[in-house]
Design a protein around this motif. Structure first.
Motif, mmCIF file in Angstrom:
data_model
loop_
_atom_site.group_PDB
_atom_site.id
_atom_site.type_symbol
_atom_site.label_atom_id
_atom_site.label_comp_id
_atom_site.label_asym_id
_atom_site.label_seq_id
_atom_site.Cartn_x
_atom_site.Cartn_y
_atom_site.Cartn_z
ATOM 1 N N ASP A 93 46.547 20.350 38.003
ATOM 2 C CA ASP A 93 48.102 20.698 38.034
ATOM 3 C C ASP A 93 48.163 21.798 36.805
ATOM 4 O O ASP A 93 47.578 21.641 35.665
ATOM 5 C CB ASP A 93 48.919 19.569 37.764
ATOM 6 C CG ASP A 93 50.372 19.781 37.967
ATOM 7 O OD1 ASP A 93 50.426 20.700 38.658
ATOM 8 O OD2 ASP A 93 51.298 19.115 37.242
ATOM 9 N N ASN A 94 49.016 22.885 37.186
ATOM 10 C CA ASN A 94 49.317 24.051 36.335
ATOM 11 C C ASN A 94 48.064 24.901 35.994
ATOM 12 O O ASN A 94 47.868 25.506 34.764
ATOM 13 C CB ASN A 94 49.752 23.519 35.057
ATOM 14 C CG ASN A 94 51.311 22.871 35.163
ATOM 15 O OD1 ASN A 94 52.028 23.638 35.654
ATOM 16 N ND2 ASN A 94 51.453 21.619 34.479
ATOM 17 N N ALA A 95 47.048 24.795 37.252
ATOM 18 C CA ALA A 95 45.785 25.605 36.817
ATOM 19 C C ALA A 95 46.104 26.906 37.051
ATOM 20 O O ALA A 95 47.157 27.506 37.613
ATOM 21 C CB ALA A 95 44.687 25.214 37.958
ATOM 22 N N VAL A 96 45.260 27.805 36.350
ATOM 23 C CA VAL A 96 45.400 29.386 36.447
ATOM 24 C C VAL A 96 44.228 29.781 37.675
ATOM 25 O O VAL A 96 42.913 29.582 37.107
ATOM 26 C CB VAL A 96 45.430 30.265 35.369
ATOM 27 C CG1 VAL A 96 45.525 31.846 35.568
ATOM 28 C CG2 VAL A 96 46.667 29.820 34.350
ATOM 29 N N ILE A 97 44.532 30.407 38.753
ATOM 30 C CA ILE A 97 43.518 30.642 39.767
ATOM 31 C C ILE A 97 43.367 32.049 40.120
ATOM 32 O O ILE A 97 44.535 32.592 40.185
ATOM 33 C CB ILE A 97 43.606 29.924 41.063
ATOM 34 C CG1 ILE A 97 43.789 28.370 40.754
ATOM 35 C CG2 ILE A 97 42.575 30.228 42.159
ATOM 36 C CD1 ILE A 97 44.303 27.465 42.266
ATOM 37 N N THR A 98 42.178 32.697 39.893
ATOM 38 C CA THR A 98 42.098 34.047 40.005
ATOM 39 C C THR A 98 41.428 34.243 41.423
ATOM 40 O O THR A 98 40.562 33.565 41.782
ATOM 41 C CB THR A 98 41.192 34.607 39.093
ATOM 42 O OG1 THR A 98 41.722 34.475 37.773
ATOM 43 C CG2 THR A 98 40.786 36.067 39.254
ATOM 44 N N ILE A 99 41.972 35.031 42.207
ATOM 45 C CA ILE A 99 41.384 35.477 43.473
ATOM 46 C C ILE A 99 41.331 36.764 43.804
ATOM 47 O O ILE A 99 42.267 37.597 43.710
ATOM 48 C CB ILE A 99 42.606 34.925 44.537
ATOM 49 C CG1 ILE A 99 42.992 33.309 44.338
ATOM 50 C CG2 ILE A 99 42.132 34.915 45.958
ATOM 51 C CD1 ILE A 99 44.370 32.903 45.228
ATOM 52 N N GLU A 100 39.849 37.138 44.068
ATOM 53 C CA GLU A 100 39.450 38.369 44.555
ATOM 54 C C GLU A 100 38.891 38.825 45.880
ATOM 55 O O GLU A 100 38.464 37.530 46.222
ATOM 56 C CB GLU A 100 38.831 38.868 43.285
ATOM 57 C CG GLU A 100 39.343 38.981 41.970
ATOM 58 C CD GLU A 100 38.301 39.048 40.921
ATOM 59 O OE1 GLU A 100 38.063 40.215 40.324
ATOM 60 O OE2 GLU A 100 37.460 38.023 40.395
ATOM 61 N N PRO A 101 38.711 39.834 46.180
ATOM 62 C CA PRO A 101 37.939 39.967 47.453
ATOM 63 C C PRO A 101 36.434 39.936 47.218
ATOM 64 O O PRO A 101 36.169 40.019 46.005
ATOM 65 C CB PRO A 101 38.443 41.411 47.929
ATOM 66 C CG PRO A 101 38.949 42.042 46.809
ATOM 67 C CD PRO A 101 39.265 41.099 45.986
ATOM 68 N N TRP A 102 35.834 39.982 48.010
ATOM 69 C CA TRP A 102 34.319 40.369 48.155
ATOM 70 C C TRP A 102 34.072 41.689 47.265
ATOM 71 O O TRP A 102 34.778 42.696 47.861
ATOM 72 C CB TRP A 102 33.622 40.470 49.391
ATOM 73 C CG TRP A 102 33.195 39.175 50.285
ATOM 74 C CD1 TRP A 102 32.963 39.263 51.689
ATOM 75 C CD2 TRP A 102 33.292 37.764 49.821
ATOM 76 N NE1 TRP A 102 32.910 37.733 52.089
ATOM 77 C CE2 TRP A 102 33.282 37.002 50.985
ATOM 78 C CE3 TRP A 102 33.664 37.103 48.699
ATOM 79 C CZ2 TRP A 102 33.122 35.569 51.069
ATOM 80 C CZ3 TRP A 102 33.507 35.668 48.654
ATOM 81 C CH2 TRP A 102 33.292 34.849 49.779
ATOM 82 N N ARG A 103 33.193 41.964 46.547
ATOM 83 C CA ARG A 103 33.008 43.287 45.835
ATOM 84 C C ARG A 103 31.569 43.559 46.041
ATOM 85 O O ARG A 103 30.705 43.159 45.186
ATOM 86 C CB ARG A 103 33.390 43.095 44.344
ATOM 87 C CG ARG A 103 35.020 42.756 44.234
ATOM 88 C CD ARG A 103 35.315 42.884 42.551
ATOM 89 N NE ARG A 103 36.511 42.461 42.235
ATOM 90 C CZ ARG A 103 37.551 43.244 42.320
ATOM 91 N NH1 ARG A 103 37.285 44.476 42.855
ATOM 92 N NH2 ARG A 103 38.740 42.798 42.150
ATOM 93 N N ALA A 104 31.253 44.638 47.103
ATOM 94 C CA ALA A 104 30.128 45.240 47.381
ATOM 95 C C ALA A 104 30.396 46.560 47.848
ATOM 96 O O ALA A 104 31.343 46.881 48.442
ATOM 97 C CB ALA A 104 29.304 44.202 48.043
ATOM 98 N N ALA A 105 29.799 47.556 47.312
ATOM 99 C CA ALA A 105 29.788 48.915 48.120
ATOM 100 C C ALA A 105 29.903 48.945 49.713
ATOM 101 O O ALA A 105 30.819 49.606 50.337
ATOM 102 C CB ALA A 105 28.880 49.794 47.710
ATOM 103 N N PRO A 106 29.136 48.164 50.417
ATOM 104 C CA PRO A 106 29.120 48.140 51.557
ATOM 105 C C PRO A 106 30.106 47.328 52.232
ATOM 106 O O PRO A 106 30.460 47.371 53.721
ATOM 107 C CB PRO A 106 27.793 47.638 51.962
ATOM 108 C CG PRO A 106 26.943 47.478 50.759
ATOM 109 C CD PRO A 106 27.879 47.651 49.672
#
Length: 245
Positions: A93-106
């Motif tokens: 509860d009250n967590a901070v969640i970071t959400i990002e896309p796949w990171r790769a040039a292709p």
């Protein structure tokens, strides 16, 4: 549950992206991660904001469409779990969640958390198939296969092509994906006629797409939701080197 989300927002492939903070309240612990994003998107739409774009389809851990880096880990920290099967009870509860896309040039970003994974399709098109006439299924005993080979082929065939292996690899390598597609065919009798040409064509297409080389870091198999073993890459290298002689 109340959560703070730090989400990567990017309008298009050529636009500059940035992290945006969102507060999500009254989240049920029984929600899946994608359902939690659905709730946030419903609120954003009602407020007149652009909803967060993310890939999804079956939501049963089968199709491989859902894919995002959650708190720095592809698909999140739960082992052998796709994003759609990740539930909110695994967060505080009250967590901070970071959400990002796949990171790769292709895998260029299309929008927000959506990336273009058509490079995988082109690797498959290069040789991830068997060119035999389609007909009725043969009797189960007509093509004997050693159990150890059948088991290994089945393990490799469970790859859903989500791309987590690429996202986790420090080199941006697609070796685990390509190896899984090569191995599950090379171990079966039906895959033998094109075994050498398949390995060469798919590996060369993987390189042409701009994926990095494998240095046996092992991050790929650690995040793979289907647990594809690292030794499939050894099998791919064996087939490629044999065919390239």
């Amino acid at each position: 549950m109340n959560l703070t989300l730090k989400v990567w927002r990017q309008k298009g492939p050529k636009d500059e992206g940035r992290m945006v903070n969102y507060r999500v309240e009254d989240v049920s612990p029984d929600m899946s991660f994608l359902e939690m994003l659905d709730v946030l998107n419903e609120r954003l739409i009602l407020e007149g904001d652009d909803p967060i774009a993310f890939d999804h389809d079956c939501r049963e851990g089968i199709c491989g469409m859902c894919g995002m880096v959650i708190n720095g880990v592809a698909h999140g920290e739960q082992v052998a779990t796709t994003t759609c099967q990740l539930h909110m009870r695994h967060f505080e509860d009250n967590a901070v969640i970071t959400i990002e896309p796949w990171r790769a040039a292709p895998f260029p970003v299309v929008k927000d958390l959506v990336v273009d994974r058509s490079a995988f399709d082109r690797i498959i098109q290069a040789g991830g198939f068997i060119s035999v006439p389609a007909g009725s299924a043969p009797d189960a005993h007509s093509l004997p296969v050693k159990k150890v080979d059948a088991d290994a082929a089945f393990d490799a065939a469970t790859c859903i092509g989500c791309g987590a292996c690429v996202a986790a690899c420090p080199n941006g390598s697609a070796s685990l994906f390509t190896a899984a597609k090569i191995t599950h065919l090379s171990l079966l009798p039906q895959g033998q006629p094109e075994r050498d040409s398949r390995a060469v064509a798919m590996v060369e297409q993987m390189d042409a797409e701009g994926f990095g080389g494998c240095t046996n870091t092992g991050e790929c198999t650690a995040v793979c939701p289907k647990g594809i073993p690292l030794d499939t890459i050894a099998q791919m290298n064996h087939d490629y080197l044999r065919a390239a002689k």
